[in-house]
Scaffold this motif. Structure first.
Motif, PDB file in Angstrom:
ATOM      1  N   GLN A 171       0.816  -1.204   0.000  1.00 46.81           N
ATOM      2  CA  GLN A 171       0.000   0.000   0.000  1.00 46.81           C
ATOM      3  C   GLN A 171       0.857   1.264   0.000  1.00 46.81           C
ATOM      4  O   GLN A 171       0.537   2.251  -0.666  1.00 46.81           O
ATOM      5  N   ILE A 172       1.949   1.242   0.732  1.00 47.51           N
ATOM      6  CA  ILE A 172       2.846   2.399   0.794  1.00 47.51           C
ATOM      7  C   ILE A 172       3.510   2.637  -0.568  1.00 47.51           C
ATOM      8  O   ILE A 172       3.597   3.771  -1.052  1.00 47.51           O
ATOM      9  N   VAL A 173       3.967   1.551  -1.176  1.00 48.07           N
ATOM     10  CA  VAL A 173       4.607   1.666  -2.491  1.00 48.07           C
ATOM     11  C   VAL A 173       3.614   2.218  -3.517  1.00 48.07           C
ATOM     12  O   VAL A 173       3.942   3.094  -4.337  1.00 48.07           O
ATOM     13  N   GLU A 174       2.369   1.748  -3.476  1.00 48.62           N
ATOM     14  CA  GLU A 174       1.348   2.241  -4.408  1.00 48.62           C
ATOM     15  C   GLU A 174       1.027   3.712  -4.164  1.00 48.62           C
ATOM     16  O   GLU A 174       0.748   4.475  -5.108  1.00 48.62           O
ATOM     17  N   ALA A 175       1.076   4.147  -2.903  1.00 48.09           N
ATOM     18  CA  ALA A 175       0.827   5.550  -2.586  1.00 48.09           C
ATOM     19  C   ALA A 175       1.906   6.445  -3.184  1.00 48.09           C
ATOM     20  O   ALA A 175       1.616   7.546  -3.685  1.00 48.09           O
ATOM     21  N   LEU A 176       3.147   5.972  -3.145  1.00 47.81           N
ATOM     22  CA  LEU A 176       4.247   6.722  -3.754  1.00 47.81           C
ATOM     23  C   LEU A 176       4.063   6.813  -5.274  1.00 47.81           C
ATOM     24  O   LEU A 176       4.349   7.851  -5.885  1.00 47.81           O
ATOM     25  N   GLU A 177       3.575   5.745  -5.865  1.00 49.12           N
ATOM     26  CA  GLU A 177       3.331   5.750  -7.315  1.00 49.12           C
ATOM     27  C   GLU A 177       2.216   6.738  -7.669  1.00 49.12           C
ATOM     28  O   GLU A 177       2.303   7.479  -8.658  1.00 49.12           O
ATOM     29  N   ARG A 178       1.169   6.793  -6.849  1.00 49.13           N
ATOM     30  CA  ARG A 178       0.067   7.735  -7.099  1.00 49.13           C
ATOM     31  C   ARG A 178       0.533   9.182  -6.954  1.00 49.13           C
ATOM     32  O   ARG A 178      -0.025  10.098  -7.578  1.00 49.13           O
ATOM     33  N   ALA A 179       1.582   9.360  -6.112  1.00 50.78           N
ATOM     34  CA  ALA A 179       2.114  10.715  -5.914  1.00 50.78           C
ATOM     35  C   ALA A 179       3.036  11.131  -7.054  1.00 50.78           C
ATOM     36  O   ALA A 179       3.589  12.237  -7.035  1.00 50.78           O
ATOM     37  N   GLY A 180       3.211  10.260  -8.032  1.00 50.83           N
ATOM     38  CA  GLY A 180       3.990  10.606  -9.204  1.00 50.83           C
ATOM     39  C   GLY A 180       5.424  10.117  -9.207  1.00 50.83           C
ATOM     40  O   GLY A 180       6.220  10.488 -10.084  1.00 50.83           O
ATOM     41  N   PHE A 181       5.770   9.261  -8.249  1.00 52.35           N
ATOM     42  CA  PHE A 181       7.137   8.733  -8.167  1.00 52.35           C
ATOM     43  C   PHE A 181       7.191   7.307  -8.721  1.00 52.35           C
ATOM     44  O   PHE A 181       6.156   6.653  -8.901  1.00 52.35           O
ATOM     45  N   THR A 182       8.419   6.841  -8.960  1.00 51.22           N
ATOM     46  CA  THR A 182       8.617   5.450  -9.377  1.00 51.22           C
ATOM     47  C   THR A 182       9.510   4.768  -8.349  1.00 51.22           C
ATOM     48  O   THR A 182      10.736   4.692  -8.512  1.00 51.22           O
ATOM     49  N   PRO A 183       8.932   4.287  -7.250  1.00 50.51           N
ATOM     50  CA  PRO A 183       9.737   3.692  -6.175  1.00 50.51           C
ATOM     51  C   PRO A 183      10.236   2.301  -6.549  1.00 50.51           C
ATOM     52  O   PRO A 183       9.536   1.525  -7.206  1.00 50.51           O
ATOM     53  N   THR A 184      11.444   2.012  -6.128  1.00 47.19           N
ATOM     54  CA  THR A 184      12.029   0.667  -6.302  1.00 47.19           C
ATOM     55  C   THR A 184      12.373   0.123  -4.925  1.00 47.19           C
ATOM     56  O   THR A 184      13.128   0.767  -4.183  1.00 47.19           O
ATOM     57  N   VAL A 185      11.812  -1.018  -4.588  1.00 51.68           N
ATOM     58  CA  VAL A 185      12.124  -1.633  -3.294  1.00 51.68           C
ATOM     59  C   VAL A 185      13.502  -2.274  -3.402  1.00 51.68           C
ATOM     60  O   VAL A 185      13.784  -3.045  -4.328  1.00 51.68           O
ATOM     61  N   VAL A 186      14.367  -1.954  -2.461  1.00 53.08           N
ATOM     62  CA  VAL A 186      15.732  -2.497  -2.458  1.00 53.08           C
ATOM     63  C   VAL A 186      15.953  -3.243  -1.159  1.00 53.08           C
ATOM     64  O   VAL A 186      15.421  -2.898  -0.116  1.00 53.08           O
ATOM     65  N   GLN A 187      16.750  -4.310  -1.229  1.00 53.40           N
ATOM     66  CA  GLN A 187      17.107  -5.068  -0.037  1.00 53.40           C
ATOM     67  C   GLN A 187      18.247  -4.352   0.660  1.00 53.40           C
ATOM     68  O   GLN A 187      19.267  -4.060   0.048  1.00 53.40           O
ATOM     69  N   THR A 188      18.063  -4.078   1.915  1.00 53.86           N
ATOM     70  CA  THR A 188      19.112  -3.373   2.643  1.00 53.86           C
ATOM     71  C   THR A 188      19.017  -3.699   4.111  1.00 53.86           C
ATOM     72  O   THR A 188      17.954  -4.056   4.615  1.00 53.86           O
ATOM     73  N   ALA A 189      20.136  -3.570   4.806  1.00 50.74           N
ATOM     74  CA  ALA A 189      20.141  -3.713   6.258  1.00 50.74           C
ATOM     75  C   ALA A 189      19.761  -2.380   6.880  1.00 50.74           C
ATOM     76  O   ALA A 189      19.764  -1.342   6.228  1.00 50.74           O
ATOM     77  N   LEU A 190      19.400  -2.433   8.162  1.00 50.27           N
ATOM     78  CA  LEU A 190      19.037  -1.188   8.843  1.00 50.27           C
ATOM     79  C   LEU A 190      20.267  -0.333   9.060  1.00 50.27           C
ATOM     80  O   LEU A 190      21.355  -0.828   9.211  1.00 50.27           O
TER      81      LEU A 190
END
Length: 406
Positions: free
Chosen positions: A387-406
Motif C-alpha cells: 500500500q505504501i509503495v502504491e501511494a508513492l506511485e500515485r504521488a507521481g514517483f517510481t519507487p524501487t524496493v531495495v534489499q538493505t540492512a538497517l
C-alpha cells in the motif's frame, strides 16, 4: 554399568537428572497450532538450568564416573550448551573440567561456561576440529573425555526429555527433535519407540549442515565437507557412529530447514511466546510448517536459549525485513524544494513510519533532473508495504524496493 538406552536406564537417568534439572512443563501454542494445522506444544528446554537440555546428559554421565576418573579431570568439546552442562556437572562433582570450543562460538556461551567453573580453550572453526584437539588433550593428560553426543550414556540422559513429554502428554502423536551430532535425537527417539512405537519422531537439522541426511543416504556416518548455518549448536559435520544405528531404527523422518526459516521462527517465538530460543532450538519450530495439517498432537523440543545479543539483533533485523515489516525504497526525484515533503506525506498518509533517510545528490550528473532518495520504512507487513509503495506511485514517483540492512 547397566546397559544404556533401555527403559530401565531411562528411568534411572530420569530420577538422577531431577537432582539438578528445572521443570520445563509443556507450553501449548495456539499460534503455532493455527499456523500448521496441528495441536502444538512446546517443550521449553531453553528455560532449563544452564539454558539448554545438555545438562541432562552431562550430569548423568558424570554421575556414573568413579572417584579416580573424577580425580583425573574431565575434558570435552562443544559449541556451547554441552560445555555449560559439563562445566556445571563437573563443578558440582568437585572435578576439574576443560572445555574446547570452536573459535566461532558466541561470546555468551564462552563466558557462561567459564562462569560454571570450566577452563575454556578456543580451537578450530567447527565442532569437529575442536573435538580432535580435546581428544589429544585427554590422551596427553589422562583426563576423561565426555563426548557431547556420541555416547550412549549421554544419549540416555538426553532421552529423559521424552519421558517427561509422555508423562505430561500421554497421547502425543509426534515429537520434533533437533539434530546435530545425534545424541538428543537418539535418546528421544529410542525412548519414545520403546514406550509407544506409534509415536512418530522426526529429526530436524539445518540445511547448511545435513549430516544425518547424508548418513542415512550413505547407510553410515559420513563427514560433510563443511557446515554453513546460523544454527551453530547443530553445525556438526558427522553424526556419531555409536548413536547412528538408533537413529536409523527409531527416527521416522528427517526434515531439513534453511536458515531463512529460522529467522522467521525467532520472531514468531519472541512475539507470541515471549521466549528467546537459539537458532538450533528453533529448528523444530520452523519444521512445524513442513508437517501435513492433520490435527495431530505435536511436541516441538526447544533445545536451548543461549544466544548472544549481537546474533539476536541480526536475526531480528533480517526477520523484520523478511516479513515486510522493515523495507527500503529508492525514489528518483528532482532536486528542488518541496519534493522531500511530497514523499514523506505520501508515506504518512498510509501510516508508514520513516526510520531512515539517505539523500544522494550524485546519482546523476544533472541534479536538477534527478537525485536519489532512499527511505527505510516501518510497516505492518507485506500488504501494508504494498500500500505504501502504491501511494508513492500515485504521488507521481517510481519507487524501487531495495534489499538493505538497517
Amino acid at each position: 554399568m547397566p546397559e544404556m538406552l533401555t527403559l530401565d536406564a531411562f528411568e534411572e537417568a530420569s530420577q538422577k537428572v531431577k537432582e539438578v534439572t528445572q521443570e520445563t512443563k509443556l507450553v501449548e501454542s495456539p499460534y503455532f497450532s493455527a499456523q500448521c494445522g496441528n495441536r502444538v506444544w512446546l517443550k521449553p528446554e531453553n528455560m532449563q538450568r544452564t539454558g539448554a537440555y545438555k545438562v541432562r546428559g552431562a550430569y548423568y554421565k558424570i554421575s556414573t564416573m568413579g572417584p579416580e576418573e573424577l580425580e583425573r579431570g574431565i575434558v570435552t568439546a562443544s559449541a556451547g550448551n554441552h560445555a555449560q552442562g559439563v562445566a556445571f556437572a563437573a563443578t558440582r562433582a568437585g572435578a576439574r573440567s576443560v572445555v574446547i570450543m570452536p573459535t566461532t562460538t558466541p561470546l555468551i556461551k564462552v563466558e557462561r561456561t567459564k562462569g560454571y567453573g570450566a577452563e575454556v580453550l578456543l580451537s578450530g572453526d567447527v565442532y569437529d576440529e575442536s573435538c580432535d584437539f580435546a581428544l589429544e588433550l585427554a590422551e596427553r593428560e589422562g583426563m576423561t573425555f565426555i563426548h557431547p553426543f556420541n555416547d550412549p550414556v549421554v544419549a540416555t540422559g538426553q532421552g529423559t526429555i521424552a519421558m517427561e513429554i509422555v508423562q505430561e502428554l500421554p497421547l502425543v502423536d509426534t515429537i520434533l527433535v533437533p539434530v546435530g551430532g545425534g545424541g538428543l535425537s537418539c535418546g528421544v527417539a529410542t525412548f519414545a519407540k520403546l514406550y509407544n512405537p506409534k509415536i512418530r519422531v522426526i529429526g530436524v537439522e539445518p540445511a547448511g549442515a545435513p549430516s544425518l541426511t547424508a548418513a542415512l543416504e550413505a547407510g553410515s556416518p559420513v563427514k560433510l565437507p563443511g557446515a554453513n548455518t546460523i544454527a551453530d549448536g547443530t553445525a556438526v559435520l558427522e553424526v556419531g557412529d555409536k548413536v547412528f544405528p538408533y537413529l536409523q531404527k527409531n527416527l521416522d523422518d528427517v526434515i531439513t530447514v534453511p536458515d531463512d526459516e529460522l529467522i522467521v521462527a525467532f520472531l514468531d517465538m519472541v512475539e507470541n511466546h515471549k521466549m528467546i530460543v537459539e537458532n538450533s532450538g528453533l529448528l523444530t519450530v520452523a519444521a512445524l510448517k513442513h508437517l501435513a495439517p492433520e490435527n495431530r498432537r505435536v511436541v516441538s523440543i526447544l533445545s536451548g536459549g543461549n544466544m548472544d545479543v549481537i546474533t539476536m539483533s541480526s536475526v531480528v533485523q533480517h526477520g523484520l525485513i523478511q516479513r515486510g515489516r522493515i523495507f527500503t525504497v529508492s525514489v528518483l526525484l528532482p532536486d528542488r524544494p518541496g519534493m522531500l515533503v511530497k514523499v514523506a506525506s505520501a508515506i504518512a498518509d498510509e501510516n508508514g513510519n520513516v526510520i531512515k533517510l539517505e539523500h544522494n545528490q550524485f546519482v546523476s550528473t544533472n541534479r536538477n533532473a534527478a537525485v536519489e532518495l532512499r527511505v527505510t520504512i516501518e510497516a505492518f507487513g507485506e500488504e501494508h508495504k504494498r500500500q505504501i509503495v502504491e501511494a508513492l506511485e500515485r504521488a507521481g514517483f517510481t519507487p524501487t524496493v531495495v534489499q538493505t540492512a538497517l
